[in-house]
Scaffold this motif. Sequence first.
Motif, PDB file in Angstrom:
ATOM      1  N   ILE A  84       3.491  -1.717 -10.614  1.00 51.50           N
ATOM      2  CA  ILE A  84       4.767  -0.997 -10.594  1.00 51.50           C
ATOM      3  C   ILE A  84       5.011  -0.383  -9.221  1.00 51.50           C
ATOM      4  O   ILE A  84       6.117  -0.446  -8.668  1.00 51.50           O
ATOM      5  CB  ILE A  84       4.788   0.080 -11.697  1.00 51.50           C
ATOM      6  CG1 ILE A  84       4.814  -0.574 -13.087  1.00 51.50           C
ATOM      7  CG2 ILE A  84       5.997   1.012 -11.529  1.00 51.50           C
ATOM      8  CD1 ILE A  84       4.693   0.410 -14.230  1.00 51.50           C
ATOM      9  N   VAL A  85       3.954   0.230  -8.639  1.00 54.70           N
ATOM     10  CA  VAL A  85       4.088   0.839  -7.312  1.00 54.70           C
ATOM     11  C   VAL A  85       4.435  -0.218  -6.271  1.00 54.70           C
ATOM     12  O   VAL A  85       5.308  -0.013  -5.406  1.00 54.70           O
ATOM     13  CB  VAL A  85       2.785   1.570  -6.929  1.00 54.70           C
ATOM     14  CG1 VAL A  85       2.824   2.011  -5.472  1.00 54.70           C
ATOM     15  CG2 VAL A  85       2.575   2.779  -7.839  1.00 54.70           C
ATOM     16  N   ILE A  86       3.774  -1.380  -6.340  1.00 59.04           N
ATOM     17  CA  ILE A  86       4.054  -2.456  -5.385  1.00 59.04           C
ATOM     18  C   ILE A  86       5.488  -2.954  -5.539  1.00 59.04           C
ATOM     19  O   ILE A  86       6.196  -3.209  -4.557  1.00 59.04           O
ATOM     20  CB  ILE A  86       3.049  -3.614  -5.581  1.00 59.04           C
ATOM     21  CG1 ILE A  86       1.645  -3.156  -5.177  1.00 59.04           C
ATOM     22  CG2 ILE A  86       3.461  -4.837  -4.770  1.00 59.04           C
ATOM     23  CD1 ILE A  86       0.555  -4.156  -5.515  1.00 59.04           C
ATOM     24  N   ALA A  87       5.945  -3.086  -6.786  1.00 56.13           N
ATOM     25  CA  ALA A  87       7.312  -3.550  -7.027  1.00 56.13           C
ATOM     26  C   ALA A  87       8.335  -2.551  -6.486  1.00 56.13           C
ATOM     27  O   ALA A  87       9.347  -2.939  -5.889  1.00 56.13           O
ATOM     28  CB  ALA A  87       7.526  -3.764  -8.527  1.00 56.13           C
ATOM     29  N   LEU A  88       8.074  -1.252  -6.684  1.00 54.18           N
ATOM     30  CA  LEU A  88       8.995  -0.235  -6.160  1.00 54.18           C
ATOM     31  C   LEU A  88       9.033  -0.258  -4.641  1.00 54.18           C
ATOM     32  O   LEU A  88      10.104  -0.133  -4.027  1.00 54.18           O
ATOM     33  CB  LEU A  88       8.574   1.151  -6.657  1.00 54.18           C
ATOM     34  CG  LEU A  88       8.802   1.429  -8.151  1.00 54.18           C
ATOM     35  CD1 LEU A  88       8.210   2.792  -8.530  1.00 54.18           C
ATOM     36  CD2 LEU A  88      10.290   1.400  -8.489  1.00 54.18           C
ATOM     37  N   ALA A  91      11.062  -3.178  -3.524  1.00 56.55           N
ATOM     38  CA  ALA A  91      12.495  -2.961  -3.743  1.00 56.55           C
ATOM     39  C   ALA A  91      13.077  -2.047  -2.674  1.00 56.55           C
ATOM     40  O   ALA A  91      14.181  -2.269  -2.167  1.00 56.55           O
ATOM     41  CB  ALA A  91      12.716  -2.357  -5.138  1.00 56.55           C
ATOM     42  N   LEU A  92      12.335  -1.001  -2.299  1.00 60.20           N
ATOM     43  CA  LEU A  92      12.810  -0.088  -1.259  1.00 60.20           C
ATOM     44  C   LEU A  92      12.894  -0.800   0.086  1.00 60.20           C
ATOM     45  O   LEU A  92      13.842  -0.600   0.851  1.00 60.20           O
ATOM     46  CB  LEU A  92      11.865   1.115  -1.158  1.00 60.20           C
ATOM     47  CG  LEU A  92      11.976   2.152  -2.279  1.00 60.20           C
ATOM     48  CD1 LEU A  92      10.890   3.208  -2.134  1.00 60.20           C
ATOM     49  CD2 LEU A  92      13.349   2.802  -2.284  1.00 60.20           C
ATOM     50  N   TRP A  93      11.894  -1.630   0.378  1.00 59.09           N
ATOM     51  CA  TRP A  93      11.919  -2.363   1.651  1.00 59.09           C
ATOM     52  C   TRP A  93      13.115  -3.304   1.695  1.00 59.09           C
ATOM     53  O   TRP A  93      13.785  -3.429   2.717  1.00 59.09           O
ATOM     54  CB  TRP A  93      10.623  -3.147   1.800  1.00 59.09           C
ATOM     55  CG  TRP A  93      10.576  -3.967   3.063  1.00 59.09           C
ATOM     56  CD1 TRP A  93      10.200  -3.564   4.306  1.00 59.09           C
ATOM     57  CD2 TRP A  93      10.947  -5.349   3.193  1.00 59.09           C
ATOM     58  NE1 TRP A  93      10.312  -4.602   5.208  1.00 59.09           N
ATOM     59  CE2 TRP A  93      10.767  -5.705   4.553  1.00 59.09           C
ATOM     60  CE3 TRP A  93      11.408  -6.313   2.297  1.00 59.09           C
ATOM     61  CZ2 TRP A  93      11.026  -6.984   5.024  1.00 59.09           C
ATOM     62  CZ3 TRP A  93      11.676  -7.591   2.774  1.00 59.09           C
ATOM     63  CH2 TRP A  93      11.474  -7.913   4.122  1.00 59.09           C
ATOM     64  N   TRP A  94      13.386  -3.993   0.563  1.00 57.63           N
ATOM     65  CA  TRP A  94      14.525  -4.923   0.529  1.00 57.63           C
ATOM     66  C   TRP A  94      15.840  -4.169   0.662  1.00 57.63           C
ATOM     67  O   TRP A  94      16.772  -4.628   1.326  1.00 57.63           O
ATOM     68  CB  TRP A  94      14.502  -5.692  -0.780  1.00 57.63           C
ATOM     69  CG  TRP A  94      15.646  -6.662  -0.903  1.00 57.63           C
ATOM     70  CD1 TRP A  94      15.735  -7.931  -0.409  1.00 57.63           C
ATOM     71  CD2 TRP A  94      16.896  -6.423  -1.566  1.00 57.63           C
ATOM     72  NE1 TRP A  94      16.945  -8.490  -0.711  1.00 57.63           N
ATOM     73  CE2 TRP A  94      17.681  -7.604  -1.429  1.00 57.63           C
ATOM     74  CE3 TRP A  94      17.421  -5.343  -2.271  1.00 57.63           C
ATOM     75  CZ2 TRP A  94      18.962  -7.699  -1.958  1.00 57.63           C
ATOM     76  CZ3 TRP A  94      18.702  -5.449  -2.809  1.00 57.63           C
ATOM     77  CH2 TRP A  94      19.455  -6.623  -2.658  1.00 57.63           C
TER      78      TRP A  94
END
Length: 228
Positions: A84-88, A91-94
């Motif tokens: 979940i942390v990696i996905a967040l 998403a923030l980087w994108w």
Amino acid sequence: MSGAGGAAARMLIRASGGAPVDTGRLPAREAARRELSKGAYHQDDPNLLQRGLDHLWTWFGDVISAASVAAPGGAAGLIVLLLIVIALAAALWWRLGTPQPGSRSADALFAHGPRSTADHRAAAEAHAAAGRWNQAVQERMRAIVRALEERALLDIRPGRTADEAAAEAGLVLPPYDARLRAAARLFDDVTYGGRSAAQASYLELLDLDLAIESAAPELSGAREGAAG
């Protein structure tokens, strides 16, 4: 006696000509310590880097073990939380793009000294012809602001940012306020936010530049905004 201690004791016996040596416990321990400190007994010991890495991996394993115990669902729950942390983060980087050094608000629109409107327009056209849309957008935005300065609709202020220029220009050209602010956001996204411009984005700025080139100002609105 066995191992390194036994070897040390046998060395003492050999040193005495084969006869047992009657040595007190403390002197014998000291003799064994000196014998074991010799390099021959430590040739296969890990070096400092290896010992440091071993300690690091041990500490990391302890942290993971403690986290898996505390996390709901144990080790499986910890893996889910990490995903979940990696996905967040992805998403923030994108959404925000690659972070750039420095603050956006502190970056001036004209970072390379004064140039004329014609110079900026010529540079924008050259970049556009070569398909360099990021640079074309930047130069076209600079041309828009410089043209307003040359018409005395904006004060010449070297440290002005794109956002500030759009806000001030919107006071004297209210019909174009939204488009000017959108152009400033595009300039910031391309220049500081790591975004890539497209041909359509450049054409929007080109159309705005041509539209406001002969637009009549509303100076009363500028005075009211300055007074407020």
